[in-house]
Motif scaffolding. Structure first.
Motif, short mmCIF file in Angstrom:
data_model
loop_
_atom_site.label_atom_id
_atom_site.label_comp_id
_atom_site.label_asym_id
_atom_site.label_seq_id
_atom_site.Cartn_x
_atom_site.Cartn_y
_atom_site.Cartn_z
N VAL A 134 -25.67 -3.14 -9.24
CA VAL A 134 -27.05 -2.92 -8.72
C VAL A 134 -28.13 -3.97 -9.02
O VAL A 134 -28.55 -4.17 -10.14
CB VAL A 134 -27.82 -1.61 -9.24
CG1 VAL A 134 -29.06 -1.03 -8.56
CG2 VAL A 134 -26.78 -0.16 -8.75
N SER A 135 -28.45 -4.54 -8.04
CA SER A 135 -29.72 -5.59 -8.27
C SER A 135 -31.10 -5.06 -8.43
O SER A 135 -31.35 -4.18 -7.76
CB SER A 135 -29.79 -6.37 -7.10
OG SER A 135 -28.46 -7.08 -6.45
N VAL A 136 -31.58 -5.44 -9.25
CA VAL A 136 -33.04 -5.01 -9.72
C VAL A 136 -34.17 -6.12 -9.50
O VAL A 136 -34.02 -6.98 -10.63
CB VAL A 136 -33.13 -4.33 -11.13
CG1 VAL A 136 -34.49 -3.79 -11.46
CG2 VAL A 136 -32.12 -3.10 -11.34
N ASP A 171 -23.72 -0.85 -13.12
CA ASP A 171 -24.50 -1.99 -14.04
C ASP A 171 -25.74 -2.52 -13.18
O ASP A 171 -25.45 -2.76 -12.01
CB ASP A 171 -23.67 -2.79 -14.75
CG ASP A 171 -22.71 -2.26 -15.92
OD1 ASP A 171 -23.06 -0.99 -16.21
OD2 ASP A 171 -21.86 -3.06 -16.19
N GLU A 172 -26.91 -2.64 -13.84
CA GLU A 172 -28.23 -3.22 -13.39
C GLU A 172 -28.21 -4.69 -13.70
O GLU A 172 -27.92 -4.98 -14.95
CB GLU A 172 -29.15 -2.51 -13.59
CG GLU A 172 -29.07 -0.89 -13.13
CD GLU A 172 -30.38 -0.11 -13.33
OE1 GLU A 172 -31.31 -0.58 -14.13
OE2 GLU A 172 -30.42 1.05 -12.94
N LYS A 188 -38.61 -3.17 -16.16
CA LYS A 188 -37.40 -2.83 -15.41
C LYS A 188 -36.12 -2.52 -16.29
O LYS A 188 -35.06 -2.23 -15.43
CB LYS A 188 -37.12 -3.96 -14.25
CG LYS A 188 -37.99 -4.26 -13.56
CD LYS A 188 -38.12 -3.37 -12.14
CE LYS A 188 -39.46 -3.75 -11.26
NZ LYS A 188 -39.34 -3.00 -10.02
N LYS A 197 -28.90 1.18 -18.27
CA LYS A 197 -27.90 0.62 -17.29
C LYS A 197 -27.95 -0.83 -17.42
O LYS A 197 -27.14 -1.64 -16.67
CB LYS A 197 -27.75 1.13 -16.00
CG LYS A 197 -27.41 2.63 -16.28
CD LYS A 197 -27.10 3.02 -14.81
CE LYS A 197 -26.45 4.35 -14.81
NZ LYS A 197 -26.66 5.41 -13.28
N THR A 198 -29.14 -1.49 -17.81
CA THR A 198 -29.39 -3.22 -17.53
C THR A 198 -28.24 -3.88 -18.09
O THR A 198 -28.02 -3.75 -19.52
CB THR A 198 -30.63 -3.58 -18.02
OG1 THR A 198 -31.65 -2.82 -17.65
CG2 THR A 198 -30.88 -5.13 -17.91
#
Ligand code: PLP
Length: 394
Positions: A138-140, A116-117, A158, A162-163
């Motif tokens: 996951v860091s975005v 997951d973002e 961005k 998956k955000t």
């Protein structure tokens, strides 16, 4: 011994590392001014300490408490937040945690699935990205440019399938910027439209200066939205960093699951600290105002002095928290120093001032200067920086 991949991927907290280094130098007899850590320099107000002593003396601090904290404390957090934000929270919307750090850690563990973002407008506080990793997320990073404030258009770039979440921090560490109501309305609309959870870290909400006001994204409706999680704590407002008191505010179902997780992690937040925090929330707030006013005076003194240093540039004066985040691109050019990391290391070695490299917050060519220290030390630190620059300008 074997070390897990999980532990090996974690970087130690850059702010704590710098501060530990500075503290060691001080212990070695070197006169270092530590502007590296985000820790108010005031002793916790006496009435709060007395409440803790009373809890010990009456035997109340000896025992386990519920995992999400004592009911009266959860209720007090709900009441205080209802008054400040105009919400209708109940105690079951609150979990008390071992500092806001644990509040965030437990939140990411509760809402993220592997892959997951999480959108992190940069610059962002050091622990968000490491905690997201620890939750297999996951860091975005989202570049915000000169305003240091993210817009829906920047988030759109961005956004993926998956955000899962967006972290907002206002007033912000390390820049001191504050989102205004119109900006928050736009971000809330964006999050709602895209089914993204907003984690709002409001820990500096009481520290706004020179007439600036703080609005939380959680204040925009009368009820807590389904996709909103509020993080806050006692550390910055009440100068209680050592007591480790934070909290999560979220819909009941989130708090229930998060509390189950906490019951296996911390068991419960330290009982004596909970009694102290309860006294902090329910007691006279004049000590908070006094500390606030001291920070404001420091900001107003230190900002022009730091901005006048050769090659230090802060286009916008911070409005909250207790940090400056100057752009030092020009200072690097003037001195010929190759990197921000080297600049920070040389300032510590040669000028004996501890600062934090902006890269720890995801942004190069910047420094974080904490002004959570007394005025005399702050002025002395700027004198040292000025001398350092004058000695090194080529
Ligand atoms: C933005 C932000 N969030 C959370 C925290 C964590 O605070 P604590 O764990 O002391 O409550 C800090 C501390 O520096 C912070 O700057």
């Amino acid at each position: 011994m074997h070390l897990s991949k999980r532990s090996l991927q974690i970087q130690p907290s850059a702010t704590m590392k710098t501060s530990a280094q500075a503290k060691q130098m001080i212990a070695d007899g070197i006169d270092v001014i530590n502007l590296g850590i985000g820790e108010p320099d005031f002793e916790t107000p006496r009435v709060i300490e007395d409440a803790a002593i009373n809890a010990i003396n009456t035997g109340k601090a000896s025992f386990y408490t519920p995992a999400a904290g004592l009911m009266p404390l959860r209720q007090a957090v709900a009441d205080t937040t209802n008054t400040a934000y105009g919400l209708d929270l109940t105690a079951t919307n609150v979990a008390v945690t071992t500092g806001a750090k644990m509040a965030l850690y437990a939140t990411f563990q509760t809402i993220l699935d592997p892959g997951d973002e999480v959108l992190l407008p940069d610059p962002y506080w050091v622990s968000y990205s490491e905690q997201i990793k620890l939750a297999d997320g996951v860091s975005v990073p989202v570049a915000t440019g000169e305003t240091f404030k993210v817009t829906p258009a920047q988030l759109d770039e961005k956004l993926t399938a998956k955000t899962r979440a967006l972290v907002l921090n206002s007033p912000q560490n390390p820049t001191g910027v504050i989102y205004d109501k119109a900006e928050l309305i736009a971000l809330k609309a964006w999050a709602d439209a895209n089914d993204v959870i907003v984690v709002t870290d409001d820990i500096y909400g009481k520290l706004t200066y020179n007439g600036a006001t703080f609005t939380s994204i959680a204040q925009l409706d009368d009820h807590l939205s389904d996709n909103l999680i509020v993080i806050n704590g006692a550390s910055k407002t009440y100068s209680m960093t050592g007591w480790r008191m934070g909290y999560v505010i979220a819909p009941d179902s989130v708090i229930k699951q998060l509390s189950a997780l906490l019951s296996h992690a911390t068991g419960n937040p330290t009982a004596v600290s909970q009694y102290a925090f309860l006294a902090a929330l329910q007691g006279d707030q004049s000590a908070v105002e006094k500390m606030h006013d001291a920070f404001e005076e420091r900001l107003n003194t230190i900002y022009p002095l730091a901005n006048a240093l050769p090659g230090f540039n802060m286009a916008v004066k911070p409005q909250g928290a207790f940090y400056l985040f100057p752009d030092i691109s020009e200072a690097l050019k003037l001195t010929g120093i190759q990197s921000t990391a080297e600049f920070v290391a040389r300032i510590l070695d040669e000028a004996h001032v501890a600062l934090v490299d902006g890269n720890a917050f995801g942004v190069d060519n910047h420094l974080r200067i904490s002004y959570a220290t007394d005025l005399a030390s702050l002025k002395k630190a700027v004198d040292r920086l000025s001398k350092f620059m004058n000695q090194n300008i080529q």
